[in-house]
Motif scaffolding. Sequence first.
Motif, PDB file in Angstrom:
ATOM      1  N   SER A  11       4.198  24.702  54.293  1.00 45.58           N
ATOM      2  CA  SER A  11       4.719  23.384  54.650  1.00 45.58           C
ATOM      3  C   SER A  11       3.552  22.516  55.110  1.00 45.58           C
ATOM      4  O   SER A  11       2.402  22.906  55.026  1.00 45.58           O
ATOM      5  N   ASP A  12       3.847  21.367  55.612  1.00 45.99           N
ATOM      6  CA  ASP A  12       2.782  20.473  56.094  1.00 45.99           C
ATOM      7  C   ASP A  12       2.255  20.888  57.466  1.00 45.99           C
ATOM      8  O   ASP A  12       1.294  20.315  57.964  1.00 45.99           O
ATOM      9  N   ALA A  13       2.915  21.865  58.070  1.00 43.53           N
ATOM     10  CA  ALA A  13       2.509  22.289  59.415  1.00 43.53           C
ATOM     11  C   ALA A  13       1.172  23.034  59.372  1.00 43.53           C
ATOM     12  O   ALA A  13       0.738  23.527  58.334  1.00 43.53           O
ATOM     13  N   LYS A  14       0.532  23.102  60.523  1.00 43.97           N
ATOM     14  CA  LYS A  14      -0.734  23.825  60.665  1.00 43.97           C
ATOM     15  C   LYS A  14      -0.650  24.762  61.862  1.00 43.97           C
ATOM     16  O   LYS A  14       0.159  24.560  62.763  1.00 43.97           O
ATOM     17  N   VAL A  15      -1.489  25.768  61.840  1.00 47.24           N
ATOM     18  CA  VAL A  15      -1.563  26.710  62.955  1.00 47.24           C
ATOM     19  C   VAL A  15      -3.014  26.801  63.418  1.00 47.24           C
ATOM     20  O   VAL A  15      -3.925  26.955  62.602  1.00 47.24           O
ATOM     21  N   LEU A  16      -3.204  26.674  64.720  1.00 46.83           N
ATOM     22  CA  LEU A  16      -4.519  26.870  65.321  1.00 46.83           C
ATOM     23  C   LEU A  16      -4.548  28.292  65.878  1.00 46.83           C
ATOM     24  O   LEU A  16      -3.703  28.677  66.686  1.00 46.83           O
ATOM     25  N   VAL A  17      -5.499  29.099  65.416  1.00 47.37           N
ATOM     26  CA  VAL A  17      -5.551  30.529  65.740  1.00 47.37           C
ATOM     27  C   VAL A  17      -6.785  30.829  66.576  1.00 47.37           C
ATOM     28  O   VAL A  17      -7.890  30.382  66.240  1.00 47.37           O
ATOM     29  N   SER A  18      -6.596  31.598  67.664  1.00 52.95           N
ATOM     30  CA  SER A  18      -7.731  32.039  68.485  1.00 52.95           C
ATOM     31  C   SER A  18      -7.621  33.551  68.686  1.00 52.95           C
ATOM     32  O   SER A  18      -6.710  34.029  69.363  1.00 52.95           O
ATOM     33  N   LYS A  25     -13.397  44.260  70.830  1.00 52.25           N
ATOM     34  CA  LYS A  25     -12.536  44.658  69.718  1.00 52.25           C
ATOM     35  C   LYS A  25     -11.349  43.712  69.599  1.00 52.25           C
ATOM     36  O   LYS A  25     -10.830  43.216  70.589  1.00 52.25           O
ATOM     37  N   TYR A  26     -10.918  43.507  68.352  1.00 50.86           N
ATOM     38  CA  TYR A  26      -9.794  42.623  68.080  1.00 50.86           C
ATOM     39  C   TYR A  26      -8.506  43.214  68.644  1.00 50.86           C
ATOM     40  O   TYR A  26      -8.171  44.364  68.372  1.00 50.86           O
ATOM     41  N   ALA A  27      -7.780  42.425  69.450  1.00 52.66           N
ATOM     42  CA  ALA A  27      -6.557  42.919  70.075  1.00 52.66           C
ATOM     43  C   ALA A  27      -5.319  42.134  69.643  1.00 52.66           C
ATOM     44  O   ALA A  27      -4.206  42.506  69.982  1.00 52.66           O
ATOM     45  N   GLY A  28      -5.499  41.070  68.896  1.00 52.06           N
ATOM     46  CA  GLY A  28      -4.376  40.228  68.502  1.00 52.06           C
ATOM     47  C   GLY A  28      -4.853  38.782  68.403  1.00 52.06           C
ATOM     48  O   GLY A  28      -6.052  38.530  68.267  1.00 52.06           O
ATOM     49  N   ALA A  29      -3.923  37.840  68.473  1.00 53.16           N
ATOM     50  CA  ALA A  29      -4.317  36.428  68.381  1.00 53.16           C
ATOM     51  C   ALA A  29      -3.324  35.549  69.125  1.00 53.16           C
ATOM     52  O   ALA A  29      -2.141  35.863  69.212  1.00 53.16           O
ATOM     53  N   MET A  30      -3.841  34.446  69.667  1.00 44.62           N
ATOM     54  CA  MET A  30      -2.979  33.395  70.209  1.00 44.62           C
ATOM     55  C   MET A  30      -2.895  32.296  69.152  1.00 44.62           C
ATOM     56  O   MET A  30      -3.903  31.971  68.513  1.00 44.62           O
ATOM     57  N   VAL A  31      -1.694  31.727  68.962  1.00 48.18           N
ATOM     58  CA  VAL A  31      -1.534  30.679  67.952  1.00 48.18           C
ATOM     59  C   VAL A  31      -0.864  29.457  68.559  1.00 48.18           C
ATOM     60  O   VAL A  31      -0.046  29.569  69.472  1.00 48.18           O
ATOM     61  N   MET A  32      -1.229  28.304  68.037  1.00 43.51           N
ATOM     62  CA  MET A  32      -0.625  27.034  68.448  1.00 43.51           C
ATOM     63  C   MET A  32      -0.143  26.335  67.179  1.00 43.51           C
ATOM     64  O   MET A  32      -0.916  26.148  66.236  1.00 43.51           O
ATOM     65  N   PHE A  33       1.147  26.010  67.129  1.00 41.29           N
ATOM     66  CA  PHE A  33       1.732  25.407  65.935  1.00 41.29           C
ATOM     67  C   PHE A  33       1.719  23.878  66.033  1.00 41.29           C
ATOM     68  O   PHE A  33       2.010  23.313  67.092  1.00 41.29           O
TER      69      PHE A  33
END
Length: 266
Positions: A11-18, A25-33
């Motif tokens: 869709s036209d939406a975006k996600v900001l991923v941190s 070590k990678y443990a997951g991610a925080m996302v902002m829609f």
Amino acid sequence: ERTPYVVGLESDAKVLVSPVIIRGKYAGAMVMFFKNTEVTNQHLELLLLANEVLTEIILKIPMYKYIRGNMNEGILMDLIEGRDKENADFKSWVLESELNTSDNLCVMVSEQDDAKLYQEVIKDSLRDDLYHVFPKSHAIFYGNQMVVLCMDLKKAKTEQGMSRLKSFIDKHALRIGMSDFFQGIENFQSYYFQAGAAIRIGSMIHDQKRFFSYGDYKFFHLLEQLSSDGKNNLKDFVYSGLLTLEKYDRQHQSELFDTLKTLIDY
């Protein structure tokens, strides 16, 4: 790295991923829609700040132990205390962790001359120094002990590696007990007990030594168990290859164990 990045959706939406990084070590991610909103530098800064706060929470609160990144420590703690036998989900957690291996394992238990030295401020330093000696290892602190699962240690047992171990022991005033080698992470608790017995018995017999291999004290441990009032599992003292042979016979209705006994008898 924790640096946020933008992902476009269908869709036209975006996600900001941190990405959430725990001890490297990678443990997951925080996302902002985002919908009908542009991503600004202020959004990036807010998400990064929230990420840093969440990371501190994960490191300090035990309830988060099975978030990927702290999963290894939580699993080792449950193995030590035998909780793995009570939990139906435990095998799936192991499969998702870095502990999902079965070859060339051994347990090391280290104790310091002064138990008070195991303070929070030096635990990370101690763990980091250990990883220089045994790169393929996972360590947790349990009471007055640092408990270490070592992987592929046979390949790393060079003169240089043992020299680094000696320096590590001297630097931190440690006594270290090492279990026999084994296969299968589900057997961790038994070999943790071996490493602890190596320190306990070895320190009584050789009070000047710093490194104790369980193989040198297994007979004394057997005598200790026989003289105790508790229930003894003498199979713990049987050479593992014999148990493997016995298991094979059970599964295949073969007689290799009896064949070996006949060969020894005659």
